[in-house]
Scaffold this motif. Structure first.
Motif, PDB file in Angstrom:
ATOM      1  N   VAL A   1     -23.728 -51.949  72.536  1.00 36.90           N
ATOM      2  CA  VAL A   1     -24.611 -51.766  73.689  1.00 36.90           C
ATOM      3  C   VAL A   1     -24.713 -50.303  74.107  1.00 36.90           C
ATOM      4  O   VAL A   1     -25.787 -49.827  74.501  1.00 36.90           O
ATOM      5  CB  VAL A   1     -24.150 -52.650  74.872  1.00 36.90           C
ATOM      6  CG1 VAL A   1     -22.763 -52.258  75.353  1.00 36.90           C
ATOM      7  CG2 VAL A   1     -25.147 -52.579  76.012  1.00 36.90           C
ATOM      8  N   VAL A   2     -23.627 -49.544  74.010  1.00 35.39           N
ATOM      9  CA  VAL A   2     -23.664 -48.133  74.395  1.00 35.39           C
ATOM     10  C   VAL A   2     -24.513 -47.331  73.412  1.00 35.39           C
ATOM     11  O   VAL A   2     -25.363 -46.525  73.812  1.00 35.39           O
ATOM     12  CB  VAL A   2     -22.234 -47.556  74.470  1.00 35.39           C
ATOM     13  CG1 VAL A   2     -22.266 -46.070  74.802  1.00 35.39           C
ATOM     14  CG2 VAL A   2     -21.411 -48.306  75.505  1.00 35.39           C
ATOM     15  N   ALA A   3     -24.301 -47.553  72.111  1.00 34.86           N
ATOM     16  CA  ALA A   3     -25.097 -46.859  71.093  1.00 34.86           C
ATOM     17  C   ALA A   3     -26.566 -47.234  71.206  1.00 34.86           C
ATOM     18  O   ALA A   3     -27.460 -46.386  71.063  1.00 34.86           O
ATOM     19  CB  ALA A   3     -24.566 -47.201  69.699  1.00 34.86           C
ATOM     20  N   ARG A   4     -26.823 -48.499  71.474  1.00 32.04           N
ATOM     21  CA  ARG A   4     -28.211 -48.973  71.588  1.00 32.04           C
ATOM     22  C   ARG A   4     -28.911 -48.336  72.789  1.00 32.04           C
ATOM     23  O   ARG A   4     -30.072 -47.917  72.691  1.00 32.04           O
ATOM     24  CB  ARG A   4     -28.206 -50.492  71.712  1.00 32.04           C
ATOM     25  CG  ARG A   4     -29.583 -51.129  71.674  1.00 32.04           C
ATOM     26  CD  ARG A   4     -29.485 -52.627  71.457  1.00 32.04           C
ATOM     27  NE  ARG A   4     -28.847 -53.337  72.547  1.00 32.04           N
ATOM     28  CZ  ARG A   4     -27.680 -53.958  72.455  1.00 32.04           C
ATOM     29  NH1 ARG A   4     -26.996 -53.956  71.313  1.00 32.04           N
ATOM     30  NH2 ARG A   4     -27.166 -54.608  73.487  1.00 32.04           N
ATOM     31  N   THR A   5     -28.221 -48.250  73.917  1.00 30.25           N
ATOM     32  CA  THR A   5     -28.810 -47.647  75.109  1.00 30.25           C
ATOM     33  C   THR A   5     -29.126 -46.170  74.893  1.00 30.25           C
ATOM     34  O   THR A   5     -30.186 -45.674  75.294  1.00 30.25           O
ATOM     35  CB  THR A   5     -27.864 -47.809  76.311  1.00 30.25           C
ATOM     36  OG1 THR A   5     -27.595 -49.199  76.511  1.00 30.25           O
ATOM     37  CG2 THR A   5     -28.455 -47.225  77.574  1.00 30.25           C
ATOM     38  N   ALA A   6     -28.211 -45.451  74.230  1.00 32.50           N
ATOM     39  CA  ALA A   6     -28.440 -44.029  73.958  1.00 32.50           C
ATOM     40  C   ALA A   6     -29.629 -43.835  73.031  1.00 32.50           C
ATOM     41  O   ALA A   6     -30.416 -42.892  73.186  1.00 32.50           O
ATOM     42  CB  ALA A   6     -27.181 -43.407  73.352  1.00 32.50           C
TER      43      ALA A   6
END
Length: 466
Positions: A226-231
């Motif tokens: 989720v963090v990589a996707r948001t970035a």
């Protein structure tokens, strides 16, 4: 949250605020579910998001990483603002491409993608690397077409050292015409969440500074972090082009809400014929040793070897191939401390009693590997990019699927039947796939050869305008 907002606002930009809030909002619900699950109250409260214990730990980890990165990215915005209002801090403008390289360091696939970028760029190229030793750049490229910039802390550093590297990066960036990130399989957070998110955010930051920013030739698994996707969503909103290297990954990325997508193929397919570098002595010695016999290249992945014992499966393959009259050449594709293929291949070599495979114990160049593949009957590999180099030579590969990145590659050539999964049934799959290639090799060669020109054309789309 207060500190996050203050850091972001310090940059005189709402971008840091926006990304920080999105990271928090996207991760906090998962963390809440994780805490409930850990306390054993999920059933009692009838939570709509049940989370297993391992998932709870991952969710809490993502929250902590998201908070840290939101503060960090707010600091990036402050640096960007300061460099913009103080031109003396910028690098002198040059008409060059700036490339953020993958880890490298004994990985032939990473080397192939970097060499392809250099060869397909119409401008000079500057490479951001952790260490000059990570890539073997032809000396005749240095100073004329290519320069190397060491920034060991930009992706993998922490605290003040990482922010100092970001300061240097943003100052350098203002002097370039374009910025690119080699995405490969390192954008979805499967290996290192912080490094994936940083790559994405830097691409978005660069898009607002130089205009032309892109993430080159990457795959996207079905369970992205989720963090990589948001970035990465932030990067695309800010104008970075996301070059997805296969249609399966493209569909997954669209479902995950990514935008500014460009369907390409792996950038290593655009690696041209060798231009300057001569073959090394170990390669020439190997060719002399094996050129009189039909041979099969076999690679065992050190990453797969971490999770399962594959020695007996490969030893059975070696025995079968030698019984059919083929010489087996064991070729490591990655030689480094993390996921060492040489150790995996050596274990197979040592176990092959009564057989006589040839063990390669050095890292060849991508050109040498592709040439070696071109002479082979076929290739068996646990590494995707060895499969790419084999396909580039119109040689069918049997490929072990890992990290959700192989499905799209094999579908591109219509050879999904040659894809293996490293599960309990691996040994049977391996032998059956090899028998399938041997029975129908002319058909597979024809299928690969027919598609290859269009795949090479798609690979060149990675570099359009560079």
């Amino acid at each position: 949250m207060t500190q996050i907002m203050r850091s972001a606002l310090a940059g005189w930009s709402m971008e840091g605020v926006t990304v920080g809030v999105r990271l928090i909002l996207r991760t906090v619900p998962h963390a809440a579910s994780a805490v409930v699950a850990a306390s054993g109250l999920v059933a009692a409260l009838k939570s709509s998001v049940p989370v297993a214990p391992k998932s709870a730990v991952r969710a809490l980890r993502d929250v902590l990483i998201g908070v840290q990165l939101s503060v960090e990215f707010g600091c990036y915005e402050l640096i960007r603002w300061y460099v913009r209002v103080a031109p003396r801090n910028r690098r002198t403008a040059v008409d060059r491409n700036l490339l953020l390289c993958p880890p490298g360091g004994g990985n032939i696939g990473d080397q192939a993608m970097v060499e392809s970028f250099i060869a397909n760029s119409t401008r000079g190229v500057s490479l951001i690397v952790r260490s000059r030793n990570d890539f073997a750049i032809d000396p005749r490229w240095i100073d004329s077409e290519c320069e190397v910039v060491e920034m060991p802390d930009l992706l993998y550093g922490s605290g003040f050292r990482q922010l100092r590297a970001a300061w240097r990066f943003i100052r350098e960036l203002h002097g370039y015409s374009t910025f690119s990130v080699i995405g490969a399989d390192i954008m979805d957070g499967a290996y290192n969440v912080r490094a994936s998110a940083r790559r994405a955010y830097l691409a978005g930051l660069a898009a607002s500074i130089v205009g032309d920013a892109r993430v080159i030739g990457f795959s996207w698994n079905g369970t992205s972090n989720v963090v990589a996707r948001t970035a990465l969503k932030y990067a695309s909103r800010r104008g970075a082009v996301l070059c997805i290297r296969d249609s399966v990954s493209y569909d997954r990325a669209r479902r995950d809400g990514l935008s500014s997508l460009r369907l390409v193929s792996d950038s290593a397919f655009a690696l041209p014929e060798q231009r300057t570098r001569s073959a090394t002595s170990p390669y020439c010695d190997l060719v002399k040793k094996i050129e009189e016999r039909p041979y099969v290249i076999v690679n065992a992945s050190g990453l797969v070897a971490r999770n399962r014992d594959q020695v007996s499966d490969y030893s059975a393959l070696v025995e079968m191939l030698e019984g059919l009259g083929y010489l087996v050449v064991l070729v490591p594709h990655v030689i480094r401390s993390s996921g060492d293929d040489l150790a995996a291949c050596r274990a197979i070599f040592d176990d092959s009693t009564g057989s006589a495979p040839v063990l390669v114990e050095t890292v060849f160049s991508p050109f040498e590997i592709r040439s070696l593949c071109a002479r082979a009957v076929f290739v068996v590999t646990g590494r995707m990019h060895l499969g790419v180099l084999a396909l580039s030579a119109a040689v069918p590969p049997v490929v072990v699927a890992t990290q959700g990145k192989v499905e799209g590659l094999m579908a591109m050539f219509g050879i999904e039947s040659l894809m293996l999964t490293p599960d309990s049934d691996f040994g049977r799959q391996l032998l059956e796939s090899v028998r399938e290639v041997l029975r129908n090799r002319p058909d597979y060669v024809s299928a690969v050869s027919g598609v290859l020109p269009s795949v090479v054309g798609q690979a060149r789309l990675n570099f359009d305008g560079l």
